[in-house]
Design an enzyme around this catalytic site. Structure first.
Site, PDB file in Angstrom:
ATOM      1  N   ILE A   1     -10.366  47.934  35.335  1.00  0.00           N
ATOM      2  CA  ILE A   1     -11.353  48.855  34.742  1.00  0.00           C
ATOM      3  C   ILE A   1     -11.138  49.034  33.240  1.00  0.00           C
ATOM      4  O   ILE A   1     -11.858  49.773  32.583  1.00  0.00           O
ATOM      5  CB  ILE A   1     -11.355  50.235  35.458  1.00  0.00           C
ATOM      6  CG1 ILE A   1      -9.942  50.846  35.510  1.00  0.00           C
ATOM      7  CG2 ILE A   1     -11.949  50.123  36.844  1.00  0.00           C
ATOM      8  CD1 ILE A   1      -9.890  52.259  36.073  1.00  0.00           C
ATOM      9  N   GLY A   2     -10.138  48.347  32.695  1.00  0.00           N
ATOM     10  CA  GLY A   2      -9.919  48.434  31.250  1.00  0.00           C
ATOM     11  C   GLY A   2      -8.793  47.524  30.810  1.00  0.00           C
ATOM     12  O   GLY A   2      -7.915  47.188  31.605  1.00  0.00           O
ATOM     13  N   ARG A   3      -8.842  47.120  29.550  1.00  0.00           N
ATOM     14  CA  ARG A   3      -7.762  46.309  28.978  1.00  0.00           C
ATOM     15  C   ARG A   3      -7.303  46.947  27.676  1.00  0.00           C
ATOM     16  O   ARG A   3      -8.116  47.499  26.942  1.00  0.00           O
ATOM     17  CB  ARG A   3      -8.242  44.884  28.697  1.00  0.00           C
ATOM     18  CG  ARG A   3      -8.468  44.062  29.947  1.00  0.00           C
ATOM     19  CD  ARG A   3      -8.740  42.601  29.591  1.00  0.00           C
ATOM     20  NE  ARG A   3      -9.306  41.884  30.725  1.00  0.00           N
ATOM     21  CZ  ARG A   3      -8.581  41.344  31.700  1.00  0.00           C
ATOM     22  NH1 ARG A   3      -7.267  41.459  31.669  1.00  0.00           N
ATOM     23  NH2 ARG A   3      -9.162  40.701  32.696  1.00  0.00           N
ATOM     24  N   GLY A   4      -5.996  46.852  27.425  1.00  0.00           N
ATOM     25  CA  GLY A   4      -5.459  47.418  26.187  1.00  0.00           C
ATOM     26  C   GLY A   4      -4.547  46.428  25.499  1.00  0.00           C
ATOM     27  O   GLY A   4      -4.449  45.271  25.905  1.00  0.00           O
ATOM     28  N   ALA A   5      -3.864  46.909  24.454  1.00  0.00           N
ATOM     29  CA  ALA A   5      -2.995  46.039  23.663  1.00  0.00           C
ATOM     30  C   ALA A   5      -1.816  45.514  24.479  1.00  0.00           C
ATOM     31  O   ALA A   5      -1.327  44.417  24.243  1.00  0.00           O
ATOM     32  CB  ALA A   5      -2.484  46.813  22.455  1.00  0.00           C
ATOM     33  N   PHE A   6      -1.344  46.307  25.445  1.00  0.00           N
ATOM     34  CA  PHE A   6      -0.128  45.927  26.169  1.00  0.00           C
ATOM     35  C   PHE A   6      -0.374  45.535  27.618  1.00  0.00           C
ATOM     36  O   PHE A   6       0.559  45.286  28.354  1.00  0.00           O
ATOM     37  CB  PHE A   6       0.887  47.078  26.151  1.00  0.00           C
ATOM     38  CG  PHE A   6       1.116  47.640  24.793  1.00  0.00           C
ATOM     39  CD1 PHE A   6       1.550  46.831  23.763  1.00  0.00           C
ATOM     40  CD2 PHE A   6       0.868  48.973  24.529  1.00  0.00           C
ATOM     41  CE1 PHE A   6       1.750  47.341  22.496  1.00  0.00           C
ATOM     42  CE2 PHE A   6       1.067  49.493  23.270  1.00  0.00           C
ATOM     43  CZ  PHE A   6       1.509  48.670  22.245  1.00  0.00           C
ATOM     44  N   GLY A   7      -1.611  45.543  28.045  1.00  0.00           N
ATOM     45  CA  GLY A   7      -1.859  45.199  29.443  1.00  0.00           C
ATOM     46  C   GLY A   7      -3.227  45.653  29.888  1.00  0.00           C
ATOM     47  O   GLY A   7      -4.179  45.633  29.110  1.00  0.00           O
TER      48      GLY A   7
ATOM     49  N   ASP B   1      -4.930  61.102  18.630  1.00  0.00           N
ATOM     50  CA  ASP B   1      -5.930  60.046  18.854  1.00  0.00           C
ATOM     51  C   ASP B   1      -7.135  60.624  19.603  1.00  0.00           C
ATOM     52  O   ASP B   1      -7.617  60.031  20.569  1.00  0.00           O
ATOM     53  CB  ASP B   1      -5.300  58.892  19.647  1.00  0.00           C
ATOM     54  CG  ASP B   1      -6.135  57.609  19.588  1.00  0.00           C
ATOM     55  OD1 ASP B   1      -6.995  57.508  18.683  1.00  0.00           O
ATOM     56  OD2 ASP B   1      -5.938  56.730  20.442  1.00  0.00           O
TER      57      ASP B   1
ATOM     58  N   LYS C   1     -10.708  61.158  20.348  1.00  0.00           N
ATOM     59  CA  LYS C   1     -11.987  60.472  20.096  1.00  0.00           C
ATOM     60  C   LYS C   1     -12.755  60.413  21.414  1.00  0.00           C
ATOM     61  O   LYS C   1     -12.146  60.571  22.490  1.00  0.00           O
ATOM     62  CB  LYS C   1     -11.742  59.069  19.534  1.00  0.00           C
ATOM     63  CG  LYS C   1     -10.887  58.172  20.401  1.00  0.00           C
ATOM     64  CD  LYS C   1     -10.603  56.845  19.708  1.00  0.00           C
ATOM     65  CE  LYS C   1      -9.745  55.947  20.599  1.00  0.00           C
ATOM     66  NZ  LYS C   1      -9.369  54.702  19.937  1.00  0.00           N
TER      67      LYS C   1
ATOM     68  N   ASN D   1     -11.435  58.715  24.580  1.00  0.00           N
ATOM     69  CA  ASN D   1     -10.279  59.274  25.295  1.00  0.00           C
ATOM     70  C   ASN D   1     -10.590  60.579  26.020  1.00  0.00           C
ATOM     71  O   ASN D   1      -9.688  61.240  26.515  1.00  0.00           O
ATOM     72  CB  ASN D   1      -9.109  59.479  24.325  1.00  0.00           C
ATOM     73  CG  ASN D   1      -8.544  58.158  23.843  1.00  0.00           C
ATOM     74  OD1 ASN D   1      -8.709  57.133  24.509  1.00  0.00           O
ATOM     75  ND2 ASN D   1      -7.900  58.156  22.689  1.00  0.00           N
TER      76      ASN D   1
END
Lengths: 323, 214
Positions: free
Chosen positions: A126-132, A243, A245, A248
């Protein structure tokens, strides 16, 4: 160990980042969070957080232990009343007793169970980020659905993000608020760290804003109020989010707002706050401070500033606050 | 070398004959009454009827490990190689580290290093499926109680160091009730199942006598 939903697994004392002894300088980086009563050196906010967490864990542990002792006694009483039934044959009695003892053994063994990725059925990403990635997952034992954040250790080390992730995990474990996304448990394997959090099916505020374009006054008031309550709840635990926004701000199934993604959050140290006095604000408004009956300050203490200078001063202070 | 690296004859515990016998025990004894309202601990340590003793030892070992781990963790800022260059329990008792596998000959290390070795070693035991099985139906090894005894002996050393070297800090952190409750529970449990030899308990003898009069 306590049951899977307990504080223990939120805190996971048995996981590898056990809080190995840090150097005193490293520990004091956060500054003084509390002063020892006997006037000794101040303790760092890291230590203050550890102490609060340890106390909470121990208190909860003993409450849980006494409760489980009572529950066990109750189960035993029920067993004995069942065995006392004259209609139950000796063979049946033996079977009931054996079954009871096996169940108790299972309960006892499950208390030692360390959560791991094998306890969950992994569903869609359901989501991707910088670390996984963040995946939807279902706990096999209960069929409850969660969001599993999977973070690659090597990538975090390479980018120097270990402390950020630790702060995120600590905050989520510590703060119990209706306005903060809940951490169910955390664990790790050789390659990844895992944060298993409540799944919020309502999407995020960014998507809502894009879909609706404009919110009504009532909707705006509602979401702003809930955002303030969310931010307040983490400030009460001496953390800043850093952070905030729309992406989030997540929505649960009933439309209530919860704050998420604490990857940049930082333990707050009030002793290092810049002096943002009302007087500075007054100067910015071009009000003569000497006219203010509450604040008779000499002009040498606070030079008069133009609005432009005041703006720069405020921006500098704001940067100091989030550094 | 014994199975699971439990060298039984290691000279890791070194009482010093020449050390002065201070009144530290008496000082600590005054504080031991500060505990949490944690129910009847004597009842809490007893083996429940029909329970397998190994399951009971295992679940409590994990609990005590977690407690010691958390309590010592709060002192990381104060228990440093500079403040505690050796692992001691007062002037009379000193501990050296050996696990019988990687480190066969006992070595003198700082207290934080000793505790790090100790906690890592215990965690290795707890995570070993052949020693502390988690899968249902997997049996405990025949020498399980010996493994547990070694774990408890080593956990006691952390308590001994905390009480002798860092108790004032514990008081200033307002943690003494939590420490005392965990320690009382620990001692009642070890006494109930005979997990620690009497000579090993010597560094906190006076404190223990106030919990369990001999």
């Amino acid at each position: 160990m306590d049951s899977a939903r307990s504080w223990l697994q939120k805190l996971q004392p048995r996981d590898k980042d056990r809080g190995k002894p840090a150097s005193p300088t490293a520990a004091r980086k956060d500054g003084a969070a509390a002063m020892a009563e006997d006037g000794e050196e101040a303790i760092s906010s890291t230590t203050a957080t550890k102490v609060a967490a340890a106390k909470q864990f121990i208190e909860n542990h003993y409450k849980d232990q006494m409760r489980s002792l009572e529950e066990r006694k109750e189960r035993r009483r029920m067993l004995e009343s069942k065995l006392a039934d004259p209609d139950v044959s000796e063979e049946e009695q033996n079977n009931i007793l054996k079954d009871f003892e096996n169940r108790e053994r299972e309960i006892m063994r499950s208390r030692r169970h360390k959560m791991g990725v094998d306890d969950f059925e992994l569903l869609t990403i359901i989501g991707r980020g910088a670390f996984g990635e963040v995946r939807l997952c279902r706990e096999k034992a209960t069929s409850n659905v969660y969001a599993m954040k999977k973070l690659k250790k090597s990538e975090m080390l390479r980018r120097g993000q270990v402390e950020h992730v630790r702060a995120e995990r600590n905050l989520l474990a510590e703060v119990d608020s209706a306005y903060i996304v809940k951490l169910y448990c955390s664990f790790q394997d050789e390659e990844f760290l895992y944060l298993v959090m409540e799944y919020l099916p309502g999407g995020d505020m960014m998507t809502l804003l894009m879909r609706k374009d404009t919110l009504t006054d009532d909707e705006s008031r509602f979401y702003v109020a809930e955002t303030i309550l969310a931010i307040e709840s983490i400030h009460k635990h001496n953390y800043i989010h850093r952070d905030i926004k729309p992406d989030n701000l997540l929505l649960d199934r009933t439309g209530h707002l919860k704050l998420s993604d604490f990857g940049l959050c930082k333990p707050l140290d009030s002793s290092s706050f810049p002096n943002l006095s009302e007087f500075d604000y007054a100067v910015g408004k071009n009000i003569n401070p000497s006219m203010d009956g509450d604040k008779l300050l000499s002009s040498s203490a606070a030079p008069r500033r133009t609005q432009q200078e005041q703006l720069l001063h405020w921006q500098k202070n704001r940067r100091m606050l989030v550094c | 070398m014994s199975l699971f690296g439990l060298g039984r004859n290691q000279k890791t515990f070194r009482p010093k004959k020449s050390a002065p016998s201070g009144s530290k025990g008496a000082q600590l004894r005054k504080h031991i009454d500060a505990t949490l309202g944690s129910g009847n601990l004597r009842e809490a340590v007893r083996l429940p009827p029909g329970e397998d003793i190994n399951e009971w030892l295992a679940v409590n070992t994990v609990d005590f490990f977690n407690q010691v781990n958390l309590l010592y963790g709060t002192l990381a800022e104060f228990c440093t190689p500079e403040s505690c260059p050796t692992m001691t329990a007062g002037p009379k008792y000193e501990y050296r580290w050996a696990d019988g596998v990687q480190i066969k000959k006992p070595i003198e290390v700082s207290a934080p290093k000793y505790v790090e070795y100790l906690m890592d070693w215990i965690e290795g035991q707890l995570d070993d499926e052949s020693i502390f099985p988690q899968k249902l139906g997997t049996p405990f090894p025949p020498n399980f109680k010996e493994v547990v005894k070694t774990i408890f002996k080593r956990l006691f050393r952390v308590y001994a160091h905390i009480y002798h070297s860092h108790f004032q800090k514990i008081v200033s952190l307002k943690e003494e009730a939590h420490l005392n409750t965990c320690f009382k529970h620990f001692i009642l449990f070890t006494t109930e199942f005979g997990l620690i030899d009497k000579k090993e308990l010597a560094p906190l003898q006076e404190l223990i006598e106030s919990i369990i009069p001999y």
